[in-house]
Scaffold this active site. Structure first.
Site, mmCIF file in Angstrom:
data_model
loop_
_atom_site.group_PDB
_atom_site.id
_atom_site.type_symbol
_atom_site.label_atom_id
_atom_site.label_comp_id
_atom_site.label_asym_id
_atom_site.label_seq_id
_atom_site.Cartn_x
_atom_site.Cartn_y
_atom_site.Cartn_z
ATOM 1 N N HIS A 162 -2.860 6.051 4.754
ATOM 2 C CA HIS A 162 -1.788 6.227 4.868
ATOM 3 C C HIS A 162 -1.301 7.575 4.693
ATOM 4 C CE1 HIS A 162 -1.927 1.948 5.894
ATOM 5 N NE2 HIS A 162 -1.391 1.642 5.208
ATOM 6 N N CYS B 227 0.900 -1.092 0.257
ATOM 7 C CA CYS B 227 -0.102 -0.412 0.170
ATOM 8 C C CYS B 227 0.854 1.693 0.325
ATOM 9 C CB CYS B 227 -0.761 0.222 1.177
ATOM 10 S SG CYS B 227 0.213 -0.722 2.952
#
Lengths: 348, 348, 348, 348
Positions: free
Chosen positions: A240, A147
């Protein structure tokens, strides 16, 4: 007629995102949901403990869960397996002729496995021919990156194309959903920060390099590219955040950097894919942005969002990157990969 | 006979920490608590909305709050004023003969104002003579640095002394208490990360350089020192975490770096101060440390805690730094500064 | 000469609190730390993943962990075992002659087992003679109640003694540490509330009744006592908050209720125990109190804190109760129970 | 041709929700956004600091903000004003002929002001004739209740209609968005619970009674209805959870209670309104539900979600209620009220 697909590891955090994004997909239809022995033979709705805000469709709630080693009635499978299981199970599907789109790290760095971000390195699919020859498979295996890698690679790609990226430093502030479920105990993360997510920094350093260097033309490929990553877990659910500083081969002003992001698009065939966001990299000019709470759903969770560009006293430029770790950073990434495979006639 | 001291801005987040740390101090006795007009003339216990876990002593709860521009019955004052008020008020006290220990940023970068960390640059107090001459004061003004600066400067100081630090990159993950009270609205930070704390990065870059270069000897002072900082607010109450990467003038192995931290002590007169922690820099070998929740109170909140040392592919070494932002990073810092002034005979 | 004691289930959330509170105890000395097979024979410091802010003493960090079914060199053991293991293991220790102080729910409701809160029902220890006769044990088993039970029973006890409590309604807002470690996944509780902690409401309803009715004299014991509990998990680390409304047999004004709490003390022998807080029930008059973050450590975590008394349109009075769930609500409770046993000459 | 409407207090937490829910409304078109002097004459997009995940439409971002005391080009206004401002400003609009739909508490308890929940007491609009006569207005004022009131009234209404509710006890666990922006400081609520939201309990007790008693027929209106509320703030962003226990006039089994919720619908004209959810009260059978994180968006945020029904040892039944406090509990409530006014021909 939609293409019948399955989800491996369908009950986990990423597995549920796969189910959500495939449930109404224009090209794919879920015909199998597979998980570990504990869940197999039971209705998906009972074992999944559905944790997403969008409702689970009744047809899928009622679907009997298969075991991941079963033969499944699918032409493609989306894998949300952990690395160890993926290493064993994914090749079985590829050998039997299925197209495997994997979120697992197991095969990402293999030479003959595409580590695909359609807007960045669509031609990495060309290696599949060699993959089949090498491995004697009738199917194929395509991976999406970690990710944090995806967001960083997407933010760097326009700059690498335009100016050449030589060095980049990244510190990640990662959401708890990235650790799966049950994942991070609440006692560890409420009001806390945990440094050093195991193995994460190395993945980012290696995978970003594979993706960006693979996307370069021959001339550019001589530019060195070195990355350094530090990783932190923070009490955020989804999204994130990454603090990035970089050095460019060819010096560029802030306006040039912003323009490179703003103008960045995938190739026409990529931009036309159902899950492709209009702006793969969205630059926000407002101060103190992007933020997970406010920006993580940009482009239906498929954008990489960038903000806060400013000069770096050490390298050239620094800025903040944000992405939705279980959508663009995982399930949405592999769904987009599969769409590209369909668009190129590799899967039908 | 203890030295009578006052606290300016006594009701805020840092002001309360000053009160807490001075309440039972062996050398100082609080004789005045001053705040803005809104609080003046009322009992401290009523206006402070005490937010610390340690109980507020009854004597101080009953003390009538003075206005910050009043003359106070103190030989020293600790200032938790905001920068604008500090710029105006602190010189008044110094002019009247008081010793001002300030947490405010207003005068930190002035040439004739010590930006003091006793373990790192105790001789910066020597400038006070010139300060008095320059400004016609009978008192003195000594500042402590920005919270994030202090932890970074303390973590770098042993390495700069031993090997020379040339370049350092830092990304901070800062607690909400650093923004004071009411400070960060909960709607902005619950489950969120906010990039770019206003003016914070510049303070860190400038102040660390002033402190470290000021502590170098003549030979070392030729080594260039460049810093780059990015700052983030995270949903943590107390404790700033910093992701650091640095380059050394003289290459050093990991064991050497750890040893430099482990052996680092203030000068003997500093190490003997009541608030000085036994290890100013505490290196933790356990993985995934330091963490705010578990390590922020190390050395009674006066340690800088370091962990996760590993090689950096770009520079030389990277690691994580943690400190208690309202203790070592603010009130505790100025109290230690005052102790050094007493110990050197400058204040009595 | 201190009494040698052991901790069963020493690595868990409550087990660590036992270790913390026994480490410097004036009467007890830890001579054994026992846990499950996975941890046995390894140093406690390695297997415990110490999660408390107070440092783990080196002697205990180095202690080899025993298995919970081992014979241990102790005259008493403190049990932080889960209910299933406790049901099997605790009688083994009592049979061998040890005094077992248990935080487990397994035997709390047994007729011949004291469910002890020293300030409330110290005479419940009298049943131990019958317990030994019944069970053929040379040792004894004493339990502390469920965490939420303890705070509620302590808040009700002074009112029951003075006015008679007939009915009480309680809604709990419980901290995540109450679920142990790893316990509640962060994805389930960040920014969330989870209703219906399994089996918790029934424990509170039954245990409070056993404690309060057991503490009544013959006349009072005819007053009916009915409780109703609803339980919620909230994103708080330590400290259970309880919303309480109650009906009294003998009507009482708010001042009377506050006075009953304020004057409440354990018997003299109880008040003199090392862990007994000066005010077992601390009433706070400030508005919007008690709060976990600010009040949970009152009396070193051993107080039950009450606030917000106001008339209830349905019953008589309503108010808020707070307690530290792993100290007064668990480990601290059993340590206080053990101190009472020593004080009464039952353990030496 | 849509009806031109304005939003008063458009920049706040509830004001933004009004803007979001009116931006694409089939019947209404925003023609004015009004706020305090500080924001007036500036573009809404600049002053609002938009905090919702859905994007702010460009037309509205560019709209110049009016002052709340300006005459606005609207036939109806939605008021997200604070109570004090509402008391003064809302009558001005009603006097000038506008229909005012208010989320403010200022006029809710006035005899001639409807406190409307369309599914529960649609006929409360009948009082408007009297309101105009009383006040000499050519416009009208309709209020929605306090957020916690709405969810409780909706959960009780089907039971009151079927069995009669005599007494109910409620403890609320309320989200921070209910306190507006900046609202609750993060230092007060991170990992904390705050008891006694000022004035909230009284509002709930009075408003639920006004709504339910107003909805009863003549026979039922003799049943007494007494409520008792306790209120708590918890670290949740959106979604108030309520712990409820109640006593029924006519005893009912659990299946009857669930059926009453399940079958509950607004009148046909109400059920057909654009914002009306298919099930006004949604009962969830899964254990440990409803939860804010997972259920707050049920029915696009317009459902009241109920779960965990079980017998109460004190009263009859207890259960958990959840609602979205800034949608169904505020802006969505007034929009639905306005839709009913349009549907009844009162506004066009």
């Amino acid at each position: 007629m939609k293409i019948p697909v399955g989800v491996l590891g369908a009950t986990g955090t990423v597995g549920q995102r796969f189910v959500e994004r495939l449930a109404d997909h224009p090209w794919f239809e879920i015909t199998a949901l597979a998980a570990s022995e504990r869940s197999a033979t039971r209705p998906y709705g009972e074992v999944a403990r559905w944790r997403l805000l969008s409702p689970l469709p009744e047809r899928l709630a009622a679907m009997e869960v298969a075991h991941v080693s079963d033969e499944l009635p699918c032409r493609a499978v989306f894998s949300a397996l952990d690395a160890t299981t993926a290493r064993e199970i994914e090749p079985l599907f590829a050998r039997r002729g299925a197209f495997v789109f994997s979120n697992a790290s197991a095969h990402r760095m293999d030479d003959d496995v595409p580590l695909l971000i359609p807007e960045v390195n669509p031609d990495s699919l060309d290696v599949l021919e060699r993959q089949r020859a090498n491995r004697g498979w009738t199917g194929s295996l395509v991976t999406n990156a970690n990710c944090s890698t995806i967001f960083l690679a997407m933010a760097l790609a326009p700059l690498d194309r335009a100016f050449g990226v030589e060095r980049a430093f990244v510190t990640t502030l990662q959401a708890v959903s990235g650790a799966g479920y049950p994942g991070v105990p609440s006692l560890d993360i409420l009001g806390n920060v945990i440094p050093d997510i195991p193995e994460e920094a190395g993945k980012i350093e290696r995978e970003v390099a594979k993706i960006l260097v693979g996307a370069r033309d021959a001339a550019a490929s001589r530019t060195p590219l070195v990355l350094s990553a530090m990783t932190y877990r923070v009490p955020v659910e989804e999204g994130h955040t990454e603090s990035v500083s970089l050095e460019l081969a060819k010096k560029a002003g802030g306006d040039d950097v912003e323009a490179a992001w703003h103008e960045f698009r995938g190739r026409d065939d990529v931009a036309a894919l159902p899950s492709a966001p209009p702006h793969p990299v969205l630059y926000l000019r407002e101060p103190q942005r992007p933020q997970p709470r406010r920006d993580v759903l940009a482009g239906d969770g498929m954008c990489t969002v960038v903000g806060g560009l400013r000069p770096c006293p050490l390298l050239d430029w620094k800025f903040t990157v944000l992405g939705h770790n279980t959508i663009r950073g995982a399930a949405g990434a592999s769904v987009l990969n599969a769409e590209l495979a369909v668009s190129k006639g590799l899967l039908s």
